[in-house]
Write an enzyme that holds these catalytic residues in place. Structure first.
Site, PDB file in Angstrom:
ATOM      1  N   SER A 180       0.588  -1.270   0.252  1.00  0.00           N
ATOM      2  CA  SER A 180      -0.371  -0.167  -0.029  1.00  0.00           C
ATOM      3  C   SER A 180       1.020   1.011  -0.122  1.00  0.00           C
ATOM      4  CB  SER A 180      -1.130  -0.505   1.646  1.00  0.00           C
ATOM      5  OG  SER A 180      -1.652   0.953   1.426  1.00  0.00           O
ATOM      6  N   HIS A 240      -1.264  -1.031  -4.417  1.00  0.00           N
ATOM      7  CA  HIS A 240      -2.473  -0.718  -3.919  1.00  0.00           C
ATOM      8  C   HIS A 240      -2.647   0.720  -3.503  1.00  0.00           C
ATOM      9  CE1 HIS A 240      -5.800  -1.650  -1.135  1.00  0.00           C
ATOM     10  NE2 HIS A 240      -5.626  -0.417   0.105  1.00  0.00           N
ATOM     11  N   ASP A 292      -4.409   3.941  -2.062  1.00  0.00           N
ATOM     12  CA  ASP A 292      -5.630   4.183  -0.928  1.00  0.00           C
ATOM     13  C   ASP A 292      -6.114   5.565  -1.418  1.00  0.00           C
ATOM     14  OD1 ASP A 292      -5.832   1.705   0.475  1.00  0.00           O
ATOM     15  OD2 ASP A 292      -3.786   2.517   1.177  1.00  0.00           O
ATOM     16  N   MET A 331      -8.678   8.938  -0.599  1.00  0.00           N
ATOM     17  CA  MET A 331      -9.649   8.883   1.200  1.00  0.00           C
ATOM     18  C   MET A 331      -9.920  10.499   0.669  1.00  0.00           C
ATOM     19  SD  MET A 331      -6.759   7.809   4.025  1.00  0.00           S
ATOM     20  CE  MET A 331      -6.369   5.709   3.876  1.00  0.00           C
ATOM     21  N   HIS A 358      -8.548   1.595  -4.115  1.00  0.00           N
ATOM     22  CA  HIS A 358      -9.240   1.115  -2.872  1.00  0.00           C
ATOM     23  C   HIS A 358      -9.843   2.335  -2.391  1.00  0.00           C
ATOM     24  CE1 HIS A 358      -9.616   0.243   1.838  1.00  0.00           C
ATOM     25  NE2 HIS A 358     -11.009   0.500   0.930  1.00  0.00           N
ATOM     26  N   MET A 368     -11.841   5.416  -0.729  1.00  0.00           N
ATOM     27  CA  MET A 368     -12.929   5.126   0.751  1.00  0.00           C
ATOM     28  C   MET A 368     -13.304   7.334   0.369  1.00  0.00           C
ATOM     29  SD  MET A 368     -10.067   3.952   2.742  1.00  0.00           S
ATOM     30  CE  MET A 368      -8.610   3.954   1.573  1.00  0.00           C
ATOM     31  N   MET A 407     -11.664  -5.654   5.862  1.00  0.00           N
ATOM     32  CA  MET A 407     -11.075  -3.906   6.226  1.00  0.00           C
ATOM     33  C   MET A 407     -10.653  -4.687   6.838  1.00  0.00           C
ATOM     34  SD  MET A 407     -10.198  -1.538   4.378  1.00  0.00           S
ATOM     35  CE  MET A 407      -8.789  -1.070   5.483  1.00  0.00           C
ATOM     36  N   ASP A 449      -6.551  -6.407   3.883  1.00  0.00           N
ATOM     37  CA  ASP A 449      -5.921  -5.079   4.415  1.00  0.00           C
ATOM     38  C   ASP A 449      -6.043  -4.009   5.402  1.00  0.00           C
ATOM     39  OD1 ASP A 449      -4.824  -2.727   3.570  1.00  0.00           O
ATOM     40  OD2 ASP A 449      -6.743  -1.997   2.808  1.00  0.00           O
TER      41      ASP A 449
END
Ligand code: DX5
Ligand code: ZN
Length: 234
Positions: free
Chosen positions: A12, A37, A39, A41, A70, A72, A141, A179
């Site tokens: 990540s 990966h 992330d 956000m 991913h 979020m 998660m 994760d």
């Protein structure tokens, strides 16, 4: 191309050096990573902000490894096209992020990416039962989303096992990823429960030797990235 071995390791980028993201991707790719990966956000769905599609696009030429994005964020639909165009191979959305997950997953497929669904720690496995036919990846998660470096929630292990059963019953080839808080101690717990993809931030980027860090996540601490580690459960 090297043979696929399980579990797959997806470092990540959240724990990488943000001043050198391109080099950090190349470094884990050289060290045997399977996916990258990323992330995303929004400071709304989760209490943190990371980066957006422009950064994903800028990093895309640095590797041929799949970009596992991913999301979020909520709402998610207005941004799916931007991430697909930025070069996301897999787009994972949260079942908790919006009321029309079914439509969002169809949209991801229509955009040419692989759809994935993510479950927060409080969400039961059955919550995704009606979208199993639409996804290529299920992500559990094992921390509450928003930050790297949190402690692995052991309470999620039975959920991983239940989702593995659901995948087996579906008859479809769906990856089961974990994760959050994955390190050399928790990785075997997750793989034994049925996970075949390990996402790890601190346990890879927080260590000086990325190849050794990823080897430590594989069963027996194997150092040969070509080895067959764990067959994908059927
Ligand atoms: C958390 C992110 C994770 C995070 C994991 O919301 O989804 O991908 O980077 O970090 P570690 O491995 O440090 O727990
Ligand atoms: Zn993540």
């Amino acid at each position: 191309m090297r043979p696929v071995s399980y579990p797959l390791i997806a470092p990540s980028l959240l724990a990488a050096d943000f001043t050198r993201l391109g080099e950090e991707i190349e470094a884990v790719a050289m060290a045997g990573a399977d996916w990258i990966h990323l992330d995303i956000m929004d400071g709304h769905f989760v209490p943190n902000i990371s980066f957006g599609p422009a950064v994903v696009k800028a990093l895309r030429p640095r590797t041929t490894l799949p970009f596992d994005v991913h999301l979020m964020i909520a709402p998610v639909d207005p941004y799916l096209e931007a991430f697909a165009k930025a070069g996301a191979d897999q787009i994972l959305i949260h079942i908790e992020a919006g009321p029309h997950t079914h439509r969002s997953l169809q949209l991801i497929r229509d955009l040419g990416a692989k759809p994935g669904i993510v479950l927060c720690p409080a969400t039961p496995p059955e919550a995704i039962a009606e979208v199993m036919d639409l996804v290529d990846v299920i992500l559990v998660m094992t921390v509450n989303p928003g930050f790297g470096g949190q402690k692995f929630l052991h309470s999620q292990l039975p959920k991983i096992a239940r989702l593995r059963d659901m995948i087996t019953r579906s008859g479809r080839a769906i990856h089961l990823a974990v994760d959050g808080g994955i390190d050399a101690a928790t990785a075997p717990l997750a793989t034994r429960a049925g996970a075949d993809v390990l996402i790890a931030g601190s346990a890879v980027y927080g260590r000086p030797d990325y190849a050794a860090a990823m080897a430590a996540l594989r069963p027996d601490g194997a150092t040969d990235p070509q080895a067959e580690y764990l067959p994908l459960p059927r």
